[in-house]
Write a protein that holds these residues in place. Structure first.
Motif, PDB file in Angstrom:
ATOM      1  N   THR A  25       0.804  -1.226   0.000  1.00 40.36           N
ATOM      2  CA  THR A  25       0.000   0.000   0.000  1.00 40.36           C
ATOM      3  C   THR A  25       0.832   1.267   0.000  1.00 40.36           C
ATOM      4  N   ILE A  79      -0.720   5.098   6.184  1.00 43.43           N
ATOM      5  CA  ILE A  79      -1.053   5.351   4.772  1.00 43.43           C
ATOM      6  C   ILE A  79      -1.417   6.825   4.571  1.00 43.43           C
ATOM      7  N   VAL A  86      -0.293   3.096  -3.455  1.00 47.09           N
ATOM      8  CA  VAL A  86      -1.585   3.782  -3.278  1.00 47.09           C
ATOM      9  C   VAL A  86      -1.506   5.303  -3.424  1.00 47.09           C
ATOM     10  N   ALA A 129      -7.567   9.824   1.079  1.00 45.89           N
ATOM     11  CA  ALA A 129      -6.964   8.781   1.921  1.00 45.89           C
ATOM     12  C   ALA A 129      -7.696   8.678   3.255  1.00 45.89           C
ATOM     13  N   THR A 157       0.733   9.543   2.338  1.00 43.21           N
ATOM     14  CA  THR A 157       0.045  10.261   1.251  1.00 43.21           C
ATOM     15  C   THR A 157       0.164  11.771   1.441  1.00 43.21           C
ATOM     16  N   GLY A 210      -3.824   2.257   8.569  1.00 42.08           N
ATOM     17  CA  GLY A 210      -4.485   3.340   7.841  1.00 42.08           C
ATOM     18  C   GLY A 210      -3.871   4.691   8.135  1.00 42.08           C
ATOM     19  N   SER A 230     -10.952   7.650  -2.952  1.00 40.45           N
ATOM     20  CA  SER A 230     -10.947   6.877  -1.698  1.00 40.45           C
ATOM     21  C   SER A 230     -11.093   5.384  -1.943  1.00 40.45           C
ATOM     22  N   VAL A 274      -7.859   3.337  -1.527  1.00 37.26           N
ATOM     23  CA  VAL A 274      -7.485   2.920  -0.170  1.00 37.26           C
ATOM     24  C   VAL A 274      -8.464   1.870   0.350  1.00 37.26           C
TER      25      VAL A 274
END
Length: 362
Positions: free
Chosen positions: A24, A229, A28, A44, A233, A226, A187, A190
């Motif tokens: 990811t 991530i 991503v 995200a 991002t 999460g 979104s 993700v």
């Protein structure tokens, strides 16, 4: 047929964190910004929120059928033949997911690290390590994850600390330019990677030493993953800019190249490579474990061990043919995979939960 190995709730959280990061953090951010542009970081956050809600379905199914894996309770809910049909579809999903994860490894190494190396060699060597892990069992994989998590956390902390001074807030203007539609569409990247892939943990829940009460540990690991991530991002958008992030397949690797402290600390992008190799190993090991044991349970074999090597060979071949090149993969990851992943990660599990509820009430 269920492997007798047991793991605890802490190990479940750690495995979930490492699985969530997996491929990811490298792929991503590019998918997010190619759709939502400078609002990629908002997309995200929305994607993580959507993904966290989907976890309730998996936990609810796990609680309803303690000691049973996805392959087993699908038959309990739908009957033998329809249940086996749906189980076979999930088995296909796990194998394709494993192949895509392995191909991510090959693409990264042959594009960035060792461009002269044949991708088949990279795949074969990485699968060899995964085969060793899966043959030793989920308990060994979980204990290994406990050892490596502090190193992943340390390297991520170093990355964040050295990148903070390079943030340029004007790169996010104008905000909400892509609109609500663009943010929601972005979104899905993700939501599908990694949250819809967390359905593989329905193959892991039977190995827990507690049949109930693991929902919080599962959610905790998913939330931490999460959060990382979102942070990666944000850094990609705030430091590289959305246009640069969208154009590059592995923007977070390029992000690490920006780190420079004086004349003595620079070019430490190897940090991102190490983080990624560690996390993607555990992601692939979990996916391949689900594939091997899922097939054994589907066909009611006494042991899954004879399946490991044949499926590993299938995995290497499938990883080569799953998509023709890295350019195609960018389109695949943003347009095709979200719909496919949502089918197996949301629609079918939700349908199973509804049918189970209806059967229980009748």
């Amino acid at each position: 047929m269920i492997e007798n190995a047991k793991i605890n709730l802490r190990q479940l959280s750690i495995l979930t964190v490492l699985f969530s990061l997996g491929s990811t953090i490298l792929i991503v951010p590019s998918a997010l910004t190619s759709i939502a542009k400078q609002d990629g970081w908002i997309a995200a956050i929305v994607g993580v929120a959507e993904g966290m809600l989907s976890l309730f379905i998996y936990v609810a199914l796990g609680y309803r059928y303690p000691g049973q894996s996805l392959m087993q309770f699908t038959e309990t809910i739908l009957g033998r033949w329809l249940g086996k049909g749906i189980g076979l579809l999930f088995l296909t999903y796990f194998l394709i997911l494993s192949a895509l994860v392995l191909r991510n490894v090959g693409d990264f190494i042959t594009t960035i690290v060792m461009p002269e190396t044949p991708i088949q060699v990279v795949h074969a060597l990485f699968v060899l390590a995964v085969v060793m892990g899966v043959s030793l069992g989920i308990e060994v994989i979980a204990r290994s994850a406990e050892i490596f998590l502090p190193w992943v956390a340390l390297l991520l902390t170093v990355l964040v600390v050295f990148l903070v001074p390079q943030i340029e807030f004007d790169r996010i203007q104008p905000m909400f330019e892509s609109g609500v539609k663009g943010i929601i569409h972005g979104s899905l990247s993700v939501l599908s990677i990694p949250y819809m892939e967390l359905v593989v943990f329905l193959m892991i829940f039977p190995h827990l030493n507690k049949s109930k009460g693991y929902g919080a540990a599962f959610a905790k690991g998913s939330f931490i993953g999460g959060l990382v991530i979102i942070i990666v991002t944000i850094f990609c958008v705030f430091i590289l800019g959305w246009d640069f992030t969208a154009r590059h397949t592995f923007p977070s690797y390029t992000l690490a190249k920006k780190i420079q402290v004086g004349e003595f600390l620079q070019r430490i992008e190897v940090i991102v490579a190490i983080i990624w190799f560690l996390t993607i190993f555990f992601k692939l090991a979990i996916c391949f474990h689900a594939s091997v044991h899922g097939m054994a349970q589907l066909f009611q074999l006494r042991t899954a061990r004879p399946l490991i090597v044949p499926l590993a060979i299938v995995l290497v071949v499938l990883s080569i043919v799953v998509y023709p090149n890295i350019v195609y993969f960018r389109v695949f990851a943003t347009e095709i995979w979200p719909l496919y992943a949502i089918t197996f990660g949301l629609i079918i599990p939700l349908a199973l939960l509804l049918v189970s509820e209806i059967k229980q009430r009748l």
